[in-house]
Design a protein around this motif. Structure first.
Motif, PDB file in Angstrom:
ATOM      1  N   SER A 291       3.735 -17.050 -26.524  1.00 35.13           N
ATOM      2  CA  SER A 291       2.434 -17.040 -26.279  1.00 35.13           C
ATOM      3  C   SER A 291       1.685 -17.035 -24.986  1.00 35.13           C
ATOM      4  CB  SER A 291       1.802 -18.515 -27.160  1.00 35.13           C
ATOM      5  OG  SER A 291       2.478 -19.630 -26.468  1.00 35.13           O
ATOM      6  N   SER A 292       2.591 -17.002 -23.899  1.00 32.84           N
ATOM      7  CA  SER A 292       2.106 -17.138 -22.604  1.00 32.84           C
ATOM      8  C   SER A 292       2.954 -16.221 -21.754  1.00 32.84           C
ATOM      9  CB  SER A 292       2.415 -18.437 -22.079  1.00 32.84           C
ATOM     10  OG  SER A 292       1.695 -19.290 -22.720  1.00 32.84           O
ATOM     11  N   VAL A 293       2.118 -15.164 -21.145  1.00 32.63           N
ATOM     12  CA  VAL A 293       2.636 -14.100 -20.266  1.00 32.63           C
ATOM     13  C   VAL A 293       1.671 -13.999 -18.953  1.00 32.63           C
ATOM     14  CG1 VAL A 293       3.908 -12.666 -21.930  1.00 32.63           C
ATOM     15  CG2 VAL A 293       1.633 -12.221 -21.385  1.00 32.63           C
ATOM     16  N   THR A 294       2.546 -13.515 -17.808  1.00 30.26           N
ATOM     17  CA  THR A 294       1.465 -13.052 -16.693  1.00 30.26           C
ATOM     18  C   THR A 294       1.609 -11.799 -16.507  1.00 30.26           C
ATOM     19  OG1 THR A 294       2.062 -15.145 -15.343  1.00 30.26           O
ATOM     20  CG2 THR A 294       1.311 -13.210 -14.219  1.00 30.26           C
ATOM     21  N   THR A 295       0.413 -10.836 -16.521  1.00 33.16           N
ATOM     22  CA  THR A 295       0.443  -9.610 -16.343  1.00 33.16           C
ATOM     23  C   THR A 295      -0.001  -9.056 -15.178  1.00 33.16           C
ATOM     24  OG1 THR A 295      -1.405  -9.243 -17.559  1.00 33.16           O
ATOM     25  CG2 THR A 295       0.491  -9.329 -18.940  1.00 33.16           C
ATOM     26  N   THR A 296       0.677  -8.039 -14.515  1.00 35.17           N
ATOM     27  CA  THR A 296       0.111  -7.462 -13.226  1.00 35.17           C
ATOM     28  C   THR A 296       0.175  -6.223 -13.165  1.00 35.17           C
ATOM     29  OG1 THR A 296       1.088  -9.460 -12.025  1.00 35.17           O
ATOM     30  CG2 THR A 296       0.511  -7.317 -10.705  1.00 35.17           C
ATOM     31  N   GLY A 297      -0.943  -5.573 -13.167  1.00 34.67           N
ATOM     32  CA  GLY A 297      -1.026  -4.137 -13.250  1.00 34.67           C
ATOM     33  C   GLY A 297      -2.179  -3.297 -12.793  1.00 34.67           C
ATOM     34  N   PHE A 298      -2.004  -1.986 -13.045  1.00 36.24           N
ATOM     35  CA  PHE A 298      -3.454  -1.108 -12.488  1.00 36.24           C
ATOM     36  C   PHE A 298      -3.530   0.043 -13.597  1.00 36.24           C
ATOM     37  CE2 PHE A 298       0.149   1.359 -10.872  1.00 36.24           C
ATOM     38  CZ  PHE A 298      -0.349   2.359 -11.076  1.00 36.24           C
ATOM     39  N   SER A 299      -4.659   0.433 -13.597  1.00 38.25           N
ATOM     40  CA  SER A 299      -4.842   1.739 -14.241  1.00 38.25           C
ATOM     41  C   SER A 299      -5.993   2.706 -13.525  1.00 38.25           C
ATOM     42  CB  SER A 299      -5.692   1.331 -15.611  1.00 38.25           C
ATOM     43  OG  SER A 299      -6.999   0.792 -15.409  1.00 38.25           O
ATOM     44  N   PHE A 300      -5.819   3.897 -13.795  1.00 36.81           N
ATOM     45  CA  PHE A 300      -6.469   4.935 -13.084  1.00 36.81           C
ATOM     46  C   PHE A 300      -6.946   5.924 -14.099  1.00 36.81           C
ATOM     47  CE2 PHE A 300      -6.797   9.057 -10.815  1.00 36.81           C
ATOM     48  CZ  PHE A 300      -7.889   8.853 -10.089  1.00 36.81           C
ATOM     49  N   ARG A 301      -8.593   6.151 -14.164  1.00 36.21           N
ATOM     50  CA  ARG A 301      -8.959   7.105 -15.023  1.00 36.21           C
ATOM     51  C   ARG A 301     -10.023   7.977 -14.429  1.00 36.21           C
ATOM     52  NH1 ARG A 301      -8.892   1.773 -17.587  1.00 36.21           N
ATOM     53  NH2 ARG A 301      -7.660   1.704 -19.408  1.00 36.21           N
ATOM     54  N   PRO A 302      -9.638   8.959 -14.287  1.00 38.13           N
ATOM     55  CA  PRO A 302     -10.750  10.077 -13.928  1.00 38.13           C
ATOM     56  C   PRO A 302     -11.246  10.837 -14.844  1.00 38.13           C
ATOM     57  CG  PRO A 302      -8.375  11.119 -13.677  1.00 38.13           C
ATOM     58  CD  PRO A 302      -8.280   9.730 -14.194  1.00 38.13           C
TER      59      PRO A 302
END
Length: 387
Positions: A291-302
């Motif tokens: 029930s517990s997570v650490t998420t690290t990330g990115f997104s790019f949308r042109p």
């Protein structure tokens, strides 16, 4: 399964009501997100893990602007059918309403609510079973100018998630939150502020005993610096701070860490827009064993509109997921996952009332958890008529 459904239509500019209807078709080459080493015959009773889906949809969009107020709403019903795995056939709904309010010169606010019924995703549950999920949410956020530059903020909200499959009731969720903040606004419209938020989460169908490894609830607190900046063709919006999560019963599942979101938008030209988002979050996961997570990330949308009738979109994203509560015993190394996705889509409006859309997307996951690796490709096409 949200990615298989068409986007909700909204009332056009100057319109009050916009009825719409259409049909969408999609192909998935790995519907249940199975690992490459899984035998389809044993897991599914079929020689293939792919399927074609058809979705018929109809609904109504509302955009009403009486004075300084704005009310938007949408209602959509969907009938989804599968060619190979017909036991997944499903009827869904998606409703939402939003009121952007203003009272006098000092008070502004937003009321937002919605209900959705959809087929559960197979990203974290790979069993070939039908699991319709009902989700609800409601939020209220208010801002009050105590001076022309200083604004006080307050907000509260609730959200629920209920699984229709009895075997997944342990993932049913009920949550609430409240927040307080203050920000300073410059004459150019930029903002800098502080915010505190408290979230209470509950898993009402979980039972916690002497040997339990997952908890039935948590309290999460977050303190952040918030900022908004607009300069020429570029805008920035972000929140950076620290979060603490405390389990209701299992203290060894407590954890904390930096958190935040940063969004940037660049208007290259009137026809080309670039969106970039980076984040680190302490959040819940719809999973039977965690029930517990650490998420690290990115997104790019042109987004590029070469003509008034054609819009092209691309997207790519990467997420690193660190499990903080995976059902493993105390002292065990918690698993990690890396998720990569990308896609392309195009829409064409040959007539004002008709929109044609097509797209392709790919997703893949590498994981320390056995059986959690997968890669999947999907293609979709839709026709929508705005009446």
């Amino acid at each position: 399964m949200c990615g298989l459904l068409p986007a909700l239509a909204r009332a056009g500019e100057g319109d009050f009501l916009t009825p719409f209807a259409g049909i969408a078709s999609a192909y998935e080459d790995n519907l249940f997100r199975l690992s490459d080493d899984v035998d389809e015959e044993l897991a599914l009773g079929e020689s293939s893990r792919s399927d074609w889906m058809r979705t018929a949809f109809a609904g109504l969009g509302l955009d009403w602007q009486p004075g300084r107020q704005q009310v938007t709403a949408s209602l959509q019903a969907l009938d989804q059918s599968f060619q190979r795995f017909s036991f997944l056939d499903n009827t869904g709904y998606d409703t939402s309403a939003r009121w952007n309010m203003a009272a006098g010169r000092s008070l502004t606010g937003t009321v937002d609510a919605g209900f959705k019924r959809e087929l559960g995703s197979f990203d974290n549950f790979r069993d070939p079973v039908k699991d319709p999920i009902d989700t609800t949410h409601g939020t209220l956020e208010l801002g009050y100018l105590i001076t022309p530059e200083i604004e006080l903020q307050a907000g509260t909200g609730i959200r629920t998630s209920t699984h229709g499959l009895e075997g997944r009731e342990a993932s049913n969720f009920r949550g609430s939150h409240w927040l307080l903040g203050v920000s300073r606004r410059t004459p150019l419209g930029n903002r800098l502020g502080l915010q505190y938020r408290r979230d209470d989460g509950r898993f009402p169908k979980r039972e916690v005993g002497p040997f339990s490894l997952t908890d039935d609830g948590y309290l999460q607190q977050e303190g952040v610096v918030t900022f908004t900046w607009q300069g020429g063709f570029t805008s920035l919006d972000g929140r950076l701070g620290y979060s603490w999560r405390r389990s209701n019963n299992l203290e060894f599942r407590d954890y904390s860490g930096p958190s935040g979101d940063l969004s940037a938008r660049y208007m290259w030209s009137p026809k080309l827009m670039l969106d970039l988002n980076a984040y680190r979050r302490l959040e819940s996961l719809d999973d039977l064993f965690s029930s517990s997570v650490t998420t690290t990330g990115f997104s790019f949308r042109p987004v590029w509109a070469p003509t008034d009738r054609i819009v092209l979109r691309a997207n790519t994203g990467y997420t690193h997921r660190q499990y903080e509560d995976s059902g493993l015993f105390v002292g065990a190394t918690q698993p990690k996952e890396n998720i990569l996705s990308y896609g392309l889509s195009a829409s064409y409006t040959p007539r004002t009332l008709v929109t044609l859309s097509a797209g392709y997307s790919h997703s893949q996951r590498s994981s320390d958890r056995p059986g959690n690796d997968y890669d999947a490709n999907s293609f979709n096409f839709s026709v929508q008529v705005n009446l």
